[in-house]
Design a protein around this motif. Structure first.
Motif, mmCIF file in Angstrom:
data_model
loop_
_atom_site.group_PDB
_atom_site.id
_atom_site.type_symbol
_atom_site.label_atom_id
_atom_site.label_comp_id
_atom_site.label_asym_id
_atom_site.label_seq_id
_atom_site.Cartn_x
_atom_site.Cartn_y
_atom_site.Cartn_z
ATOM 1 N N LYS A 74 -80.520 19.149 63.564
ATOM 2 C CA LYS A 74 -79.308 19.513 64.018
ATOM 3 C C LYS A 74 -78.411 19.449 65.516
ATOM 4 O O LYS A 74 -79.583 18.630 65.955
ATOM 5 C CB LYS A 74 -79.397 21.137 63.805
ATOM 6 C CG LYS A 74 -80.012 22.083 62.834
ATOM 7 C CD LYS A 74 -79.635 23.081 63.370
ATOM 8 C CE LYS A 74 -79.870 24.020 61.697
ATOM 9 N NZ LYS A 74 -80.748 25.400 62.432
ATOM 10 N N THR B 253 -77.475 22.339 71.116
ATOM 11 C CA THR B 253 -76.311 23.270 70.884
ATOM 12 C C THR B 253 -75.721 23.412 72.572
ATOM 13 O O THR B 253 -77.418 23.268 73.385
ATOM 14 C CB THR B 253 -76.616 24.879 70.770
ATOM 15 O OG1 THR B 253 -78.079 25.010 71.107
ATOM 16 C CG2 THR B 253 -76.587 24.946 69.464
ATOM 17 N N ARG C 62 -70.259 25.101 77.970
ATOM 18 C CA ARG C 62 -69.009 25.206 77.540
ATOM 19 C C ARG C 62 -67.577 25.839 78.512
ATOM 20 O O ARG C 62 -66.737 25.238 78.347
ATOM 21 C CB ARG C 62 -69.274 26.978 76.459
ATOM 22 C CG ARG C 62 -67.614 26.712 75.076
ATOM 23 C CD ARG C 62 -68.493 27.760 73.948
ATOM 24 N NE ARG C 62 -69.526 27.246 73.738
ATOM 25 C CZ ARG C 62 -70.935 27.560 73.439
ATOM 26 N NH1 ARG C 62 -70.824 28.689 74.335
ATOM 27 N NH2 ARG C 62 -71.291 27.412 72.517
#
Length: 288
Positions: free
Chosen positions: A265, A268, A274
């Motif tokens: 994956k 994140t 962010r």
């Protein structure tokens, strides 16, 4: 594709006579396999991108075979879809004087892939239980402090290799091992082709023909190697390779399956990161 057909099950005692180098399963010809091979190549490229971004695992692919089995062309074709920056290939020739001053795994350790990368060994440390076994006089040049009694050195090295590969897998290096299985008659055809075609002459060595005289000895050494070093953590796959197109298809399919099993994956990002992304986006959009 059922990979169990090619797998040397850990603990099993196999004979290479039970593995047909001509086998192509349900595929009749190269055109039957070309679409699936291309899909695997593209999928491998996607997996590699995530592998690199995640930076947790590495994949080590080992190729062993008799001469002219197609190792070089298989690597070239199967890995054609991956980013060269995330893949490295090493071919291990006769050890140098520096390498002989170290243990036989020293040069291997230096060439292991970093996390996030795919490493390919075109021949490997397994030569130390193959050519060295067929030509035991090589051991005299390895400057060993002592040699165990006859045959015990191979048992010792099998144990060392298994422990080494267990250590690698415990540290995130997935080990996949392929033996490209060709018949003696097919090798003869490929040698003759190398002699007859000027652009292939450079690939041929008179030593290749001389080694054919030891074919049966090599087959016995390979069988013993498979029977002792195909483990749950680093299994061997015997790939029918008289038809190069099928060998490439099978190898690519197994590699894709190994990467899929890692559940890779993309990383994140944190809330703080962010926010930085949003700030950067706003700054870029407000530029005049």
């Amino acid at each position: 594709m059922n990979h169990d057909y090619f797998l040397v099950k850990p603990g099993a005692k196999i004979s290479l006579q039970d593995y047909d180098p001509e086998y192509t399963g349900k595929y009749l010809n190269k055109s039957d396999a070309s679409g699936i091979l291309q899909a695997d190549i593209e999928q491998m490229g996607k997996y590699q991108d995530i592998l690199y971004a995640q930076n947790t695992y590495a994949l080590l692919i080992i190729f062993q075979a008799m001469d002219a089995a197609g190792k070089d062309s298989t690597i070239k074709q199967v890995m054609s879809g991956v980013n060269p920056q995330g893949c490295q290939v090493f071919s291990f020739k006769s050890p140098s004087s520096e390498e002989l001053d170290h243990d036989y795994l020293w040069r291997i350790t230096k060439s292991l892939p970093e996390r996030g990368r795919i490493g390919i060994f075109n021949r490997s440390y397994y030569e130390e239980v193959l050519i060295t076994r067929v030509h035991p006089e090589i051991l005299q040049n390895q400057q060993l402090p002592h040699l165990p009694p006859k045959n015990k050195i191979w048992k010792q090295r099998f144990e060392e290799i298994n422990n080494f590969e267990k250590y690698l897998t415990n540290n995130g290096i997935v080990v996949v091992k392929f033996f490209l299985n060709i018949s003696k008659s097919e090798q003869k055809k490929r040698f003759l082709r190398r002699i007859e075609l000027p652009e292939k002459n450079w690939k041929f060595s008179i030593n290749d023909v001389q080694e054919r005289a030891f074919w049966d000895d090599y087959m016995k050494a390979y069988e013993d190697m498979f029977n002792h070093t195909s483990t749950e953590w680093a299994p061997w796959y015997i790939i029918p390779s008289n038809n190069k197109w099928f060998a490439r298809l099978t190898v690519s399919d197994i590699i894709c399956n190994q990467l899929k099993q890692l559940n890779l994956k993309y990383p994140t990002v944190s809330d703080k990161h962010r926010q930085h992304l949003l700030q950067a986006k706003a700054a870029l959009e407000n530029e005049e």
